[in-house]
Design a protein around this motif. Structure first.
Motif, PDB file in Angstrom:
ATOM      1  N   VAL A  71       3.568  -1.185   3.709  1.00 46.21           N
ATOM      2  CA  VAL A  71       3.046  -0.110   3.321  1.00 46.21           C
ATOM      3  C   VAL A  71       3.807   1.317   3.789  1.00 46.21           C
ATOM      4  N   ARG A  72       3.744   1.971   2.451  1.00 47.39           N
ATOM      5  CA  ARG A  72       4.717   3.243   2.783  1.00 47.39           C
ATOM      6  C   ARG A  72       3.817   4.227   2.998  1.00 47.39           C
ATOM      7  N   GLY A  73       3.828   5.440   4.284  1.00 48.66           N
ATOM      8  CA  GLY A  73       2.361   5.490   4.335  1.00 48.66           C
ATOM      9  C   GLY A  73       2.640   5.584   5.882  1.00 48.66           C
ATOM     10  N   ASN A  74       1.342   6.871   6.276  1.00 50.07           N
ATOM     11  CA  ASN A  74       0.891   6.724   7.651  1.00 50.07           C
ATOM     12  C   ASN A  74      -0.240   5.627   8.317  1.00 50.07           C
TER      13      ASN A  74
ATOM     14  N   ARG B  88       6.157  -4.534   6.580  1.00 55.51           N
ATOM     15  CA  ARG B  88       6.998  -2.930   6.726  1.00 55.51           C
ATOM     16  C   ARG B  88       6.446  -1.917   6.817  1.00 55.51           C
ATOM     17  N   ILE B  89       6.911  -1.080   7.608  1.00 54.88           N
ATOM     18  CA  ILE B  89       5.983   0.407   7.226  1.00 54.88           C
ATOM     19  C   ILE B  89       6.677   1.661   7.763  1.00 54.88           C
ATOM     20  N   THR B  90       7.020   2.216   6.272  1.00 52.57           N
ATOM     21  CA  THR B  90       7.364   3.666   6.165  1.00 52.57           C
ATOM     22  C   THR B  90       6.894   4.731   6.366  1.00 52.57           C
ATOM     23  N   GLY B  91       6.609   5.374   7.725  1.00 59.24           N
ATOM     24  CA  GLY B  91       5.677   6.482   8.286  1.00 59.24           C
ATOM     25  C   GLY B  91       5.415   6.358   9.022  1.00 59.24           C
TER      26      GLY B  91
ATOM     27  N   ILE C 235       0.680  -1.137  -0.036  1.00 58.35           N
ATOM     28  CA  ILE C 235      -0.037  -0.287   0.161  1.00 58.35           C
ATOM     29  C   ILE C 235       0.478   1.309   0.273  1.00 58.35           C
ATOM     30  N   THR C 236       0.703   2.180  -0.957  1.00 54.39           N
ATOM     31  CA  THR C 236       1.613   3.280  -1.047  1.00 54.39           C
ATOM     32  C   THR C 236       0.053   4.347  -1.189  1.00 54.39           C
ATOM     33  N   ALA C 237       0.222   4.662   0.649  1.00 53.90           N
ATOM     34  CA  ALA C 237      -0.475   5.542   0.627  1.00 53.90           C
ATOM     35  C   ALA C 237      -0.459   5.481   2.391  1.00 53.90           C
ATOM     36  N   ALA C 238      -1.868   6.033   2.675  1.00 55.83           N
ATOM     37  CA  ALA C 238      -2.314   6.571   4.863  1.00 55.83           C
ATOM     38  C   ALA C 238      -3.356   5.400   4.287  1.00 55.83           C
ATOM     39  N   VAL C 239      -3.395   4.948   5.596  1.00 54.68           N
ATOM     40  CA  VAL C 239      -4.025   4.020   5.877  1.00 54.68           C
ATOM     41  C   VAL C 239      -5.148   4.155   7.355  1.00 54.68           C
ATOM     42  N   GLU C 240      -6.813   4.120   7.141  1.00 58.64           N
ATOM     43  CA  GLU C 240      -6.786   4.244   8.286  1.00 58.64           C
ATOM     44  C   GLU C 240      -8.288   3.206   8.450  1.00 58.64           C
ATOM     45  N   ALA C 241      -8.194   2.700  10.344  1.00 59.97           N
ATOM     46  CA  ALA C 241      -9.007   1.581  10.266  1.00 59.97           C
ATOM     47  C   ALA C 241      -9.261   2.125  11.674  1.00 59.97           C
ATOM     48  N   ALA C 242     -10.407   1.579  11.887  1.00 64.23           N
ATOM     49  CA  ALA C 242     -10.876   0.671  13.500  1.00 64.23           C
ATOM     50  C   ALA C 242      -9.991   0.193  14.310  1.00 64.23           C
TER      51      ALA C 242
END
Lengths: 245, 129
Positions: B72-75, B89-92, B57-64
């Motif tokens: 994930v490359r994003g917040n 692997r998280i870059t953010g 995933i290349t962008a922000a992620v939001e969830a409960a």
């Protein structure tokens, strides 16, 4: 008053006996009405148009999926209850409605159990079950906010009422929404299993870069790009007790 | 971290992004989402989110709540529990109420722990001001 529309293929000799049996059964049940036969000079659409002028209580398609699909599209939103008496092959829609054969369908017409169902709409054409297209070269836009592109070969289905529920699908009816199923496979050395993606939405636009056509309810071809939406509870259908939804 | 019958229920995923598809754009869902493929754009849901081992995933992620096994490359913003498995692997930047990081997971970014709900929950029928 009931109107019965007998499809063109029922004019074949091999269906003579079945048609006679249906007519007798309907008379026995007190459901006799106008019998209209599709022919070379009279299309299903023109018959439906003429019948709607008489304000029928029910219009019944006698035939297969294509007959029923033709009836739904010919109604053009007219608020009339419809039914199907399945004859011959390709009657998955009748099975979905719990009508295993012509006898069960006639009994269901007498019982008059009416179910309101959603109708899928693709470029103005209606479909009951699903629209399918090969996955390769297909691009799907969901609600105008994101696009989905299958990587490998497979099939894309926009489903209103599923005849065969997919893995992970709990219900055949998607409750006022369209289900988009993408069954594609990444070819690997050892792995060749199809992988499923599933999204529920109300608005889909799909195109195929290879010029492949959509197939609505396994009967009607539709040229992409196609805009899909859903008409909620738009159709009143007479169903059997063994319906699948 | 997520016990069965507790918060994260991914069994009834309403949306599944399989490994053989590529998604581009802002992916917004209402229920549970399982991502196994490639998403170029944000992913947002009011439900639970599962990001598989091969997902990118290349962008922000939001969830409960979220379980992340992929890249994930994003917040990442989660109002409840966030679990990073050994292949994550998280870059953010990461924000969550509770966080679990397995041995081997990579997190390159700031980490914020808060009790406050991070996602704005829309109440049906409530008028927007």
């Amino acid at each position: 008053m009931h109107s019965y529309i007998f499809d063109y293929f029922l004019g074949q000799k091999k269906y003579e006996r079945i048609v006679a049996t249906i007519e007798t059964r309907l008379t026995d049940l007190g459901l006799q009405g106008r019998n209209c036969h599709v022919g070379p000079l009279k299309s299903l659409r023109s018959i439906v148009r003429d019948e709607l002028k008489n304000n029928p209580k029910t219009i019944v398609a006698v035939g297969n999926n294509a007959t029923f699909s033709g009836l739904v599209n010919a109604l053009e939103g007219a608020p009339v209850t419809i039914g199907i008496i399945p004859v011959g092959s390709q009657n998955s829609l009748a099975e979905l409605f719990g009508l295993a054969d012509e006898d069960a369908a006639c009994t269901a017409l007498a019982g008059r159990l009416i179910e309101k169902i959603d109708v899928g709409v693709a470029n103005g054409a209606c479909f009951i079950s699903e629209a399918t297209i090969p996955a390769q070269g297909t691009i799907i836009e969901i609600n105008g906010s994101y696009t989905i592109e299958p990587a490998g070969a497979g099939i894309v289905s926009v489903v209103n009422l599923a005849i065969n529920p997919r893995p992970g699908q709990s219900a055949r009816q998607t409750n006022g929404a369209l289900g988009v199923y993408i069954q594609a496979q990444n070819r690997g050395l050892f792995k060749n299993e199809p992988e499923i993606s599933f999204i529920q939405t109300n608005h889909v636009i799909a195109n195929n870069l290879h010029g492949r056509l959509f197939l609505l309810d396994d009967t009607t071809e539709l040229k992409p790009p196609a805009a899909f939406s859903i008409a909620k509870a738009a159709l009143s259908v007479i169903v059997g007790k063994e319906r699948c939804f | 971290m997520f016990k069965k019958n507790e918060v994260a229920d991914f069994g009834n995923a309403e949306t599944i992004i399989g490994p053989s598809v590529k998604v581009e754009g802002n992916f917004v869902g209402q229920g549970n989402i399982v991502v196994e493929g490639i998403v170029k754009g944000s992913v947002k849901t009011n439900g639970n989110l599962s990001i598989g081992g091969k997902a990118k995933i290349t962008a922000a992620v939001e969830a409960a709540n979220a379980i992340i096994s992929g890249e994930v490359r994003g917040n990442v913003t989660v109002s409840g529990d966030l679990e990073l498995t050994e292949s994550a692997r998280i870059t953010g930047d990461v924000a969550a109420k509770t966080l679990s990081i397995a041995r081997g997971a990579a997190l390159n970014g700031n980490c914020t722990m808060t009790d406050k709900p991070l996602m704005k929950e829309e109440v049906p029928g409530e008028e927007k001001k």
